[in-house]
Write a protein that holds these residues in place. Structure first.
Motif, mmCIF file in Angstrom:
data_model
loop_
_atom_site.group_PDB
_atom_site.id
_atom_site.type_symbol
_atom_site.label_atom_id
_atom_site.label_comp_id
_atom_site.label_asym_id
_atom_site.label_seq_id
_atom_site.Cartn_x
_atom_site.Cartn_y
_atom_site.Cartn_z
ATOM 1 N N TYR A 36 47.808 61.702 45.710
ATOM 2 C CA TYR A 36 46.672 62.586 46.030
ATOM 3 C C TYR A 36 46.781 62.394 47.639
ATOM 4 C CZ TYR A 36 44.233 63.136 41.572
ATOM 5 O OH TYR A 36 43.830 63.269 40.240
ATOM 6 N N PHE A 89 47.400 58.583 48.535
ATOM 7 C CA PHE A 89 47.284 57.642 47.655
ATOM 8 C C PHE A 89 47.966 57.842 46.356
ATOM 9 C CE2 PHE A 89 43.590 55.674 49.305
ATOM 10 C CZ PHE A 89 42.666 56.641 49.966
ATOM 11 N N PHE A 99 42.052 56.088 35.969
ATOM 12 C CA PHE A 99 42.927 56.036 37.190
ATOM 13 C C PHE A 99 42.856 54.765 38.036
ATOM 14 C CE2 PHE A 99 44.789 60.327 37.008
ATOM 15 C CZ PHE A 99 44.112 60.797 35.969
ATOM 16 N N PHE A 101 43.862 53.217 41.685
ATOM 17 C CA PHE A 101 44.678 53.631 42.657
ATOM 18 C C PHE A 101 45.321 52.670 43.683
ATOM 19 C CE2 PHE A 101 43.608 58.362 43.043
ATOM 20 C CZ PHE A 101 42.584 58.349 41.921
ATOM 21 N N GLY A 102 46.257 53.235 44.486
ATOM 22 C CA GLY A 102 46.703 52.160 45.535
ATOM 23 C C GLY A 102 45.719 52.249 46.513
ATOM 24 N N SER A 103 46.077 51.303 47.706
ATOM 25 C CA SER A 103 45.050 51.128 48.715
ATOM 26 C C SER A 103 45.224 52.599 49.661
ATOM 27 C CB SER A 103 45.339 49.813 49.579
ATOM 28 O OG SER A 103 46.616 49.708 49.824
ATOM 29 N N TYR B 31 36.247 63.144 30.143
ATOM 30 C CA TYR B 31 36.319 62.042 30.717
ATOM 31 C C TYR B 31 35.886 62.209 32.138
ATOM 32 C CZ TYR B 31 38.539 57.662 32.478
ATOM 33 O OH TYR B 31 38.789 56.305 33.069
ATOM 34 N N TYR B 35 33.951 56.341 41.655
ATOM 35 C CA TYR B 35 34.783 55.595 42.309
ATOM 36 C C TYR B 35 34.203 55.077 43.512
ATOM 37 C CZ TYR B 35 38.953 56.672 39.403
ATOM 38 O OH TYR B 35 39.794 56.861 38.360
ATOM 39 N N GLN B 37 34.993 54.278 47.772
ATOM 40 C CA GLN B 37 36.092 54.164 48.637
ATOM 41 C C GLN B 37 35.776 53.455 49.907
ATOM 42 O OE1 GLN B 37 37.498 57.985 50.148
ATOM 43 N NE2 GLN B 37 39.488 56.970 50.258
ATOM 44 N N MET B 41 41.068 50.080 51.202
ATOM 45 C CA MET B 41 40.921 49.644 49.808
ATOM 46 C C MET B 41 41.046 50.567 48.630
ATOM 47 S SD MET B 41 38.030 46.611 49.903
ATOM 48 C CE MET B 41 38.574 45.753 48.750
ATOM 49 N N GLY B 42 41.330 51.716 49.184
ATOM 50 C CA GLY B 42 41.691 52.778 48.232
ATOM 51 C C GLY B 42 40.109 53.026 47.425
ATOM 52 N N LEU B 43 40.575 53.642 46.298
ATOM 53 C CA LEU B 43 39.343 53.965 45.327
ATOM 54 C C LEU B 43 39.409 53.135 44.294
ATOM 55 C CD1 LEU B 43 40.786 57.665 45.744
ATOM 56 C CD2 LEU B 43 38.672 57.287 45.974
ATOM 57 N N LEU B 45 37.429 51.766 40.880
ATOM 58 C CA LEU B 45 36.711 52.431 39.452
ATOM 59 C C LEU B 45 35.579 51.641 39.504
ATOM 60 C CD1 LEU B 45 36.700 54.352 37.184
ATOM 61 C CD2 LEU B 45 38.169 52.823 35.913
ATOM 62 N N TYR B 48 33.177 54.281 33.849
ATOM 63 C CA TYR B 48 33.684 55.537 33.396
ATOM 64 C C TYR B 48 33.282 55.945 32.076
ATOM 65 C CZ TYR B 48 36.814 52.741 30.576
ATOM 66 O OH TYR B 48 37.674 51.705 29.808
ATOM 67 N N GLN B 57 32.749 49.682 31.981
ATOM 68 C CA GLN B 57 32.882 49.212 33.221
ATOM 69 C C GLN B 57 34.444 49.612 33.588
ATOM 70 O OE1 GLN B 57 31.485 45.223 32.927
ATOM 71 N NE2 GLN B 57 29.501 45.758 32.660
ATOM 72 N N PHE B 90 32.961 58.550 45.078
ATOM 73 C CA PHE B 90 33.345 59.829 44.384
ATOM 74 C C PHE B 90 33.383 59.813 43.026
ATOM 75 C CE2 PHE B 90 35.207 61.945 47.701
ATOM 76 C CZ PHE B 90 35.791 61.120 48.854
ATOM 77 N N THR B 94 38.525 64.603 34.059
ATOM 78 C CA THR B 94 39.897 65.036 33.570
ATOM 79 C C THR B 94 39.672 65.454 32.335
ATOM 80 O OG1 THR B 94 40.466 62.981 32.553
ATOM 81 C CG2 THR B 94 40.740 62.977 34.777
ATOM 82 N N ALA B 100 42.928 63.951 37.719
ATOM 83 C CA ALA B 100 41.553 63.727 38.010
ATOM 84 C C ALA B 100 41.191 64.851 39.109
ATOM 85 C CB ALA B 100 41.195 62.505 38.409
#
Lengths: 111, 111
Positions: A36, A89, A99, A101-103, B31, B35, B37, B41-43, B45, B48, B57, B90, B94, B100
């Protein structure tokens, strides 16, 4: 659960050069690996993805490679342009659900 | 086709207040996920759902509740806001065999 690590955290390249971002994942069951791009203040948007039955995929200047044995995948951007500057990402998922995600990598393309 | 719609876009809460972040999608996706952000630290979860009536969780669920009464809606509730919940949130959905799709995000500040 899955753990995705992404490197580098920042990357600065000259316009026209190539950029490579690398990710590793821990869960061998993961079978879907999207990348992304997120511009400042915007939502993440898919730029390319790869499934576990494919080793490489290319879309114009962007390519992704996957090594299932080593559990790593990489994003390659060739002929970078200033508009490629953004945060990228990687992510890993099993069957398109949950999903991880990386940082993130902040890419700066200098004109 | 609106895709994934989040409201509000911005919110300031006082510590201890509660609120609900709204998320709706019109793509008939089974789905949905939330998230947060944070810088560097990225996204991550939060929660869900794999379909109406089913939630679970994610990596960082504490302090958040969700419910999924319809396919279209997946609200996120903060029961008693804390400064540590200051973040950009966010929502994503999906279709089971697609990437996503993200909402535009909610920037939440807890003071």
């Amino acid at each position: 659960g899955e753990n995705v690590e992404q490197h580098p955290s920042t990357l600065s390249v000259q316009e026209g050069d190539s950029a490579v971002i690398k990710c590793t994942y821990s869960d061998s069951a993961s079978n879907y690996f999207p990348w992304y791009k997120q511009e400042l203040g915007k939502r993440p948007q898919l730029i390319i993805d790869i499934r576990s039955n494919v080793g490489e995929k290319k879309d114009q200047r962007i390519a992704v490679t996957l090594n299932k044995t080593a559990k790593h995948f990489s994003l390659h951007i060739t002929e970078t342009q200033p508009e490629d500057s953004a945060v990228y990402f990687c992510a890993a998922a099993y069957n398109f659900n949950k999903f991880y995600f990386g940082s993130g990598t902040k890419l700066n393309v200098k004109p | 086709n609106a895709g994934v719609t989040q409201t509000p876009k911005f919110q300031v809460l006082k510590t201890g207040q509660s609120m609900t972040l709204q998320c709706a999608q019109d793509m008939n996706h089974e789905y949905m996920s939330w998230y947060r952000q944070d810088p560097g630290m990225g996204l991550r979860l939060i929660h869900y759902s794999v379909g109406a009536g089913i939630t679970d969780q994610g990596e960082v669920p504490n302090g958040y509740n969700v419910s999924r009464s319809t396919t279209e809606d997946f609200p996120l509730r903060l029961l008693s806001a804390a400064p540590s919940q200051t973040s950009v949130y966010f929502c994503a959905s999906t279709g089971g065999k697609t990437e996503a799709f993200f909402g535009q995000g909610t920037r939440l500040t807890v003071v």
